[in-house]
Design an enzyme around this catalytic site. Structure first.
Site, PDB file in Angstrom:
ATOM      1  N   ASP A 127       0.900  -1.255  -0.016  1.00  0.00           N
ATOM      2  CA  ASP A 127       0.080   0.040  -0.184  1.00  0.00           C
ATOM      3  C   ASP A 127       0.854   1.253   0.125  1.00  0.00           C
ATOM      4  O   ASP A 127       0.766   2.071  -0.782  1.00  0.00           O
ATOM      5  CB  ASP A 127      -0.833   0.086   1.050  1.00  0.00           C
ATOM      6  CG  ASP A 127      -1.987  -1.308   1.178  1.00  0.00           C
ATOM      7  OD1 ASP A 127      -2.677  -1.225   0.297  1.00  0.00           O
ATOM      8  OD2 ASP A 127      -1.599  -2.126   1.948  1.00  0.00           O
ATOM      9  N   ASP A 151      -5.443 -11.394   0.285  1.00  0.00           N
ATOM     10  CA  ASP A 151      -6.226 -11.779   1.488  1.00  0.00           C
ATOM     11  C   ASP A 151      -7.748 -12.118   1.272  1.00  0.00           C
ATOM     12  O   ASP A 151      -8.373 -12.770   2.011  1.00  0.00           O
ATOM     13  CB  ASP A 151      -6.147 -10.529   2.267  1.00  0.00           C
ATOM     14  CG  ASP A 151      -4.707  -9.917   2.379  1.00  0.00           C
ATOM     15  OD1 ASP A 151      -4.042  -9.917   3.445  1.00  0.00           O
ATOM     16  OD2 ASP A 151      -4.432  -9.525   1.263  1.00  0.00           O
ATOM     17  N   ARG A 154      -7.747 -15.804   0.120  1.00  0.00           N
ATOM     18  CA  ARG A 154      -7.638 -16.706   1.332  1.00  0.00           C
ATOM     19  C   ARG A 154      -8.932 -16.618   2.284  1.00  0.00           C
ATOM     20  O   ARG A 154      -9.253 -17.611   2.450  1.00  0.00           O
ATOM     21  CB  ARG A 154      -6.480 -16.117   2.139  1.00  0.00           C
ATOM     22  CG  ARG A 154      -5.066 -16.351   1.650  1.00  0.00           C
ATOM     23  CD  ARG A 154      -3.846 -15.615   2.277  1.00  0.00           C
ATOM     24  NE  ARG A 154      -2.653 -15.883   2.037  1.00  0.00           N
ATOM     25  CZ  ARG A 154      -1.418 -14.932   1.803  1.00  0.00           C
ATOM     26  NH1 ARG A 154      -1.557 -14.194   2.353  1.00  0.00           N
ATOM     27  NH2 ARG A 154      -0.524 -15.724   1.349  1.00  0.00           N
ATOM     28  N   ARG A 156     -11.837 -16.069   1.111  1.00  0.00           N
ATOM     29  CA  ARG A 156     -12.982 -16.832   0.314  1.00  0.00           C
ATOM     30  C   ARG A 156     -12.786 -18.559   0.477  1.00  0.00           C
ATOM     31  O   ARG A 156     -13.490 -19.178   0.708  1.00  0.00           O
ATOM     32  CB  ARG A 156     -13.045 -16.174  -0.871  1.00  0.00           C
ATOM     33  CG  ARG A 156     -13.731 -14.769  -1.091  1.00  0.00           C
ATOM     34  CD  ARG A 156     -13.605 -14.138  -2.275  1.00  0.00           C
ATOM     35  NE  ARG A 156     -14.313 -14.953  -3.381  1.00  0.00           N
ATOM     36  CZ  ARG A 156     -14.319 -14.755  -4.395  1.00  0.00           C
ATOM     37  NH1 ARG A 156     -13.617 -13.665  -5.164  1.00  0.00           N
ATOM     38  NH2 ARG A 156     -15.113 -15.384  -5.158  1.00  0.00           N
ATOM     39  N   HIS A 171     -19.084 -14.723  -1.480  1.00  0.00           N
ATOM     40  CA  HIS A 171     -18.722 -13.109  -2.040  1.00  0.00           C
ATOM     41  C   HIS A 171     -18.551 -12.473  -0.528  1.00  0.00           C
ATOM     42  O   HIS A 171     -19.246 -12.095   0.324  1.00  0.00           O
ATOM     43  CB  HIS A 171     -19.989 -12.546  -2.699  1.00  0.00           C
ATOM     44  CG  HIS A 171     -20.181 -13.202  -3.989  1.00  0.00           C
ATOM     45  ND1 HIS A 171     -19.252 -12.598  -5.110  1.00  0.00           N
ATOM     46  CD2 HIS A 171     -20.953 -14.214  -4.489  1.00  0.00           C
ATOM     47  CE1 HIS A 171     -19.778 -13.438  -5.964  1.00  0.00           C
ATOM     48  NE2 HIS A 171     -20.658 -14.185  -5.536  1.00  0.00           N
ATOM     49  N   HIS A 178      -2.753  -4.505   3.196  1.00  0.00           N
ATOM     50  CA  HIS A 178      -2.367  -5.677   3.087  1.00  0.00           C
ATOM     51  C   HIS A 178      -1.620  -5.890   4.037  1.00  0.00           C
ATOM     52  O   HIS A 178      -0.288  -5.682   3.972  1.00  0.00           O
ATOM     53  CB  HIS A 178      -1.973  -5.937   1.552  1.00  0.00           C
ATOM     54  CG  HIS A 178      -1.277  -7.247   1.351  1.00  0.00           C
ATOM     55  ND1 HIS A 178      -1.692  -8.496   1.564  1.00  0.00           N
ATOM     56  CD2 HIS A 178       0.350  -7.406   1.187  1.00  0.00           C
ATOM     57  CE1 HIS A 178      -0.677  -9.312   1.357  1.00  0.00           C
ATOM     58  NE2 HIS A 178       0.251  -8.818   1.012  1.00  0.00           N
TER      59      HIS A 178
HETATM   60  N1  LIG Z   1       1.288  -8.442  -2.704  1.00  0.00           N
HETATM   61  C1  LIG Z   1       1.643  -9.528  -2.242  1.00  0.00           C
HETATM   62  O1  LIG Z   1       0.325  -9.896  -2.004  1.00  0.00           O
HETATM   63  C2  LIG Z   1       2.748 -10.230  -2.065  1.00  0.00           C
HETATM   64  C3  LIG Z   1       2.894 -11.538  -1.714  1.00  0.00           C
HETATM   65  C4  LIG Z   1       4.005 -12.271  -1.669  1.00  0.00           C
HETATM   66  C5  LIG Z   1       5.156 -11.629  -1.664  1.00  0.00           C
HETATM   67  N2  LIG Z   1       5.266 -10.143  -2.144  1.00  0.00           N
HETATM   68  C6  LIG Z   1       6.324  -9.267  -1.955  1.00  0.00           C
HETATM   69  O2  LIG Z   1       6.866  -9.314  -3.308  1.00  0.00           O
HETATM   70  C7  LIG Z   1       8.189  -9.005  -3.467  1.00  0.00           C
HETATM   71  C8  LIG Z   1       9.401  -9.785  -4.040  1.00  0.00           C
HETATM   72  O3  LIG Z   1       9.045 -11.208  -3.273  1.00  0.00           O
HETATM   73  P1  LIG Z   1      10.040 -12.576  -3.705  1.00  0.00           P
HETATM   74  O4  LIG Z   1       9.719 -13.468  -2.697  1.00  0.00           O
HETATM   75  O5  LIG Z   1       9.740 -12.870  -5.095  1.00  0.00           O
HETATM   76  O6  LIG Z   1      11.488 -12.140  -3.422  1.00  0.00           O
HETATM   77  P2  LIG Z   1      12.692 -12.725  -4.263  1.00  0.00           P
HETATM   78  O7  LIG Z   1      13.803 -12.236  -3.129  1.00  0.00           O
HETATM   79  O8  LIG Z   1      12.604 -14.131  -4.358  1.00  0.00           O
HETATM   80  O9  LIG Z   1      13.059 -11.869  -5.526  1.00  0.00           O
HETATM   81  C9  LIG Z   1      13.081 -10.250  -5.655  1.00  0.00           C
HETATM   82  C10 LIG Z   1      13.858 -10.173  -6.791  1.00  0.00           C
HETATM   83  O10 LIG Z   1      13.808  -8.628  -6.955  1.00  0.00           O
HETATM   84  C11 LIG Z   1      14.996  -8.464  -7.603  1.00  0.00           C
HETATM   85  N3  LIG Z   1      15.373  -7.107  -7.435  1.00  0.00           N
HETATM   86  C12 LIG Z   1      15.783  -6.565  -6.283  1.00  0.00           C
HETATM   87  N4  LIG Z   1      15.863  -5.154  -6.517  1.00  0.00           N
HETATM   88  C13 LIG Z   1      15.954  -4.890  -7.812  1.00  0.00           C
HETATM   89  C14 LIG Z   1      15.694  -3.708  -8.514  1.00  0.00           C
HETATM   90  N5  LIG Z   1      15.935  -2.644  -8.218  1.00  0.00           N
HETATM   91  N6  LIG Z   1      15.414  -3.973 -10.060  1.00  0.00           N
HETATM   92  C15 LIG Z   1      15.058  -5.114 -10.575  1.00  0.00           C
HETATM   93  N7  LIG Z   1      15.129  -6.126  -9.884  1.00  0.00           N
HETATM   94  C16 LIG Z   1      15.354  -6.195  -8.366  1.00  0.00           C
HETATM   95  C17 LIG Z   1      16.068  -9.399  -6.932  1.00  0.00           C
HETATM   96  O11 LIG Z   1      17.325  -9.454  -7.815  1.00  0.00           O
HETATM   97  C18 LIG Z   1      14.988 -10.490  -7.039  1.00  0.00           C
HETATM   98  O12 LIG Z   1      15.422 -11.256  -8.088  1.00  0.00           O
HETATM   99  C19 LIG Z   1       8.416  -8.843  -1.753  1.00  0.00           C
HETATM  100  O13 LIG Z   1       8.426  -7.432  -1.520  1.00  0.00           O
HETATM  101  C20 LIG Z   1       7.331  -9.544  -1.024  1.00  0.00           C
HETATM  102  O14 LIG Z   1       7.213  -9.097   0.097  1.00  0.00           O
HETATM  103  C21 LIG Z   1       3.937  -9.622  -2.226  1.00  0.00           C
END
Ligand SMILES: NC(=O)c1ccc[n+]([C@@H]2O[C@H](COP(=O)([O-])OP(=O)(O)OC[C@H]3O[C@@H](n4cnc5c(N)ncnc54)[C@H](O)[C@@H]3O)[C@@H](O)[C@H]2O)c1
Length: 315
Positions: A127, A151, A154, A156, A171, A178
Site C-alpha cells: 500500500d 487476503d 484466502r 474466500r 462473496h 495488505h
Molecule cells: N503483494 C502480495 O500479496 C505479495 C505476496 C508475496 C510477496 N510479496 C512481495 O513481493 C516482493 C518479492 O518477493 P519474492 O519472494 O519474489 O522475493 P525474491 O527475493 O525471490 O525476488 C526479488 C527479486 O527482485 C530483484 N530485485 C531487487 N531489486 C531490484 C531492482 N532494483 N530492480 C530489479 N530487480 C530487483 C532481485 O534480484 C530478486 O530477483 C517482496 O517485497 C514480497 O514481500 C507480495
C-alpha cells in the site's frame, strides 16, 4: 508510442519467486503475446526466460525474454515484484525503507520509455509503495497495488472450506491494508446473496461467530504461517496478479480488491489501500463505495491512519 492496451506485451520487474510464479501462471492463460523479464540479477532473468520458453511446446504461443526497460516501450502492463520479502518474524511494514528505494528506482525507469502502461505493484509493503509509485507517476488511476486480492482470496477459500462451498461462490471482501490492520467486511459477506448470519452450508454448518473469527485470524496470519514453513509465498499471488493483468489486457471491468490512491473515500484523505475496485484497460475505473458497518468503517480508517504514518516516515 502505442495506445494503452493495444499491445499484449507485459513486463515484469523483479523475477524472484513472486515474479516467476506470475510469469508461469500468465503463460498458461495465453493472455499475453510478449513477456519481458527484468531483474538486476540478469542471470536470474535469463534463466527464468529459458526455463519458461522450454515449456512453450505445451502452452499458447508467445515470446518470453530477459530484457531491459527499453523493451517495455509498448507494454500494456508492467508488474513490479522487485525487492526484499519478509524474513521470519518480520511484518510487511518492516520492509519499507529498503523496498521504497527499489520502487523509487524502478518506476522512473519504466516511465522513461512508457507513459501509458498500467503499473501493478506487488512489492511489499504494497500500500505504501503503491502510494509512492502513484506519486512518482503522477497518476492515481494508472498505478494499482495488488492490495488485498490475496487476503480476499484466502478469506474466500477458508470460508468455502468451512461451509463446504466453492470459494468462487463466496462473496466476501478483505479491505484496507495488505497486512496486519486489514479489515474483513462481515456485514456484506454472503453466499449466493444469503448473508452469513443466515447461511447454512451443504455440510450443515451455520452461523458460528467463534469459527468466523478463527477464519479471519487464519487469513490475516496466512503469510506468516507460509513464510515460517517455506520462507516465501508466491503461487497464490502469482495467480492474483494474472487476474489483475487479465482485467487490464482484456479491458474486463473486473471487480478486485486492489490498492489504489484514495482521496476523500471513507474519510481517507490521501493514502493507497484496498477497496473493491473496477479494473480495466486504463487501470482503475471506479472505486466502489462499498457498504460498511460503523465498526468496519472505523477499522478501515484506522488502517489508513497507520499506513499514512508509515508513508510519512519515508518522505
Ligand atoms: N503483494 C502480495 O500479496 C505479495 C505476496 C508475496 C510477496 N510479496 C512481495 O513481493 C516482493 C518479492 O518477493 P519474492 O519472494 O519474489 O522475493 P525474491 O527475493 O525471490 O525476488 C526479488 C527479486 O527482485 C530483484 N530485485 C531487487 N531489486 C531490484 C531492482 N532494483 N530492480 C530489479 N530487480 C530487483 C532481485 O534480484 C530478486 O530477483 C517482496 O517485497 C514480497 O514481500 C507480495
Amino acid at each position: 508510442m502505442a495506445e494503452a492496451g493495444t499491445a499484449r506485451r507485459v513486463g515484469i520487474v523483479g523475477v524472484g519467486v513472486v515474479g516467476a510464479s506470475f510469469a508461469y501462471a500468465l503463460m498458461q492463460r495465453g493472455l499475453a503475446d510478449d513477456l519481458v523479464l527484468i531483474d538486476t540479477d540478469t542471470a536470474r532473468a535469463e534463466g527464468e526466460a529459458m526455463d519458461l520458453n522450454h515449456g512453450l511446446a505445451f502452452a499458447s504461443p508467445m515470446r518470453i525474454r530477459a530484457g531491459t526497460y527499453a523493451d517495455l516501450s509498448d507494454a500494456a502492463a508492467v508488474v513490479v515484484c522487485a525487492g526484499r520479502n519478509q524474513r521470519v518474524g518480520e511484518s510487511r511494514l518492516d520492509l519499507l525503507r529498503h523496498n521504497a528505494a527499489v520502487v523509487s528506482e524502478v518506476v522512473p525507469h519504466v516511465q522513461l520509455g512508457n507513459r501509458s502502461a498500467v503499473i501493478v505493484i506487488a512489492t511489499n509493503p504494497v500500500d505504501v509503495l503503491t502510494h509512492l509509485a502513484a506519486t512518482l507517476v503522477g497518476s492515481d488511476g494508472r498505478v494499482i497495488g495488488s492490495g488485498t486480492i490475496l487476503d480476499t482470496a484466502r478469506f474466500r477459500y477458508l470460508l468455502g472450506e468451512h461451509y463446504g462451498v466453492d470459494p468462487r461462490s463466496v462473496h466476501a471482501y478483505v479491505v484496507g491494508e495488505h497486512g496486519d490492520s486489514e479489515v474483513p467486511l462481515w456485514s456484506s459477506a454472503a453466499v449466493g446473496g444469503v448473508k452469513l448470519e443466515r447461511f447454512v452450508g451443504p455440510n450443515g454448518r451455520g452461523y458460528d461467530q467463534a469459527a468466523l473469527d478463527g477464519i479471519f485470524e487464519a487469513t490475516r496470519m496466512a503469510a506468516y504461517e507460509i513464510i515460517r514453513r517455506k520462507r516465501a509465498s508466491y503461487y497464490a499471488i502469482g495467480l492474483g496478479l494474472v487476474a489483475i493483468v487479465a482485467a487490464i489486457l482484456r479491458d474486463q471491468h473486473t471487480l478486485l480488491t486492489v490498492s489504489t490512491r484514495l482521496r476523500g473515500v471513507y474519510g481517507v484523505e490521501d493514502m493507497a489501500l484496498s477497496l473493491p475496485t473496477i479494473v480495466g484497460r486504463r487501470g482503475v475505473e471506479r472505486v466502489l463505495d462499498v457498504p460498511m458497518s460503523p465498526a468496519e468503517a472505523d477499522a478501515f480508517r484506522r488502517s489508513a491512519d497507520l499506513l499514512s504514518e508509515h508513508r510519512r516516515s519515508i518522505t
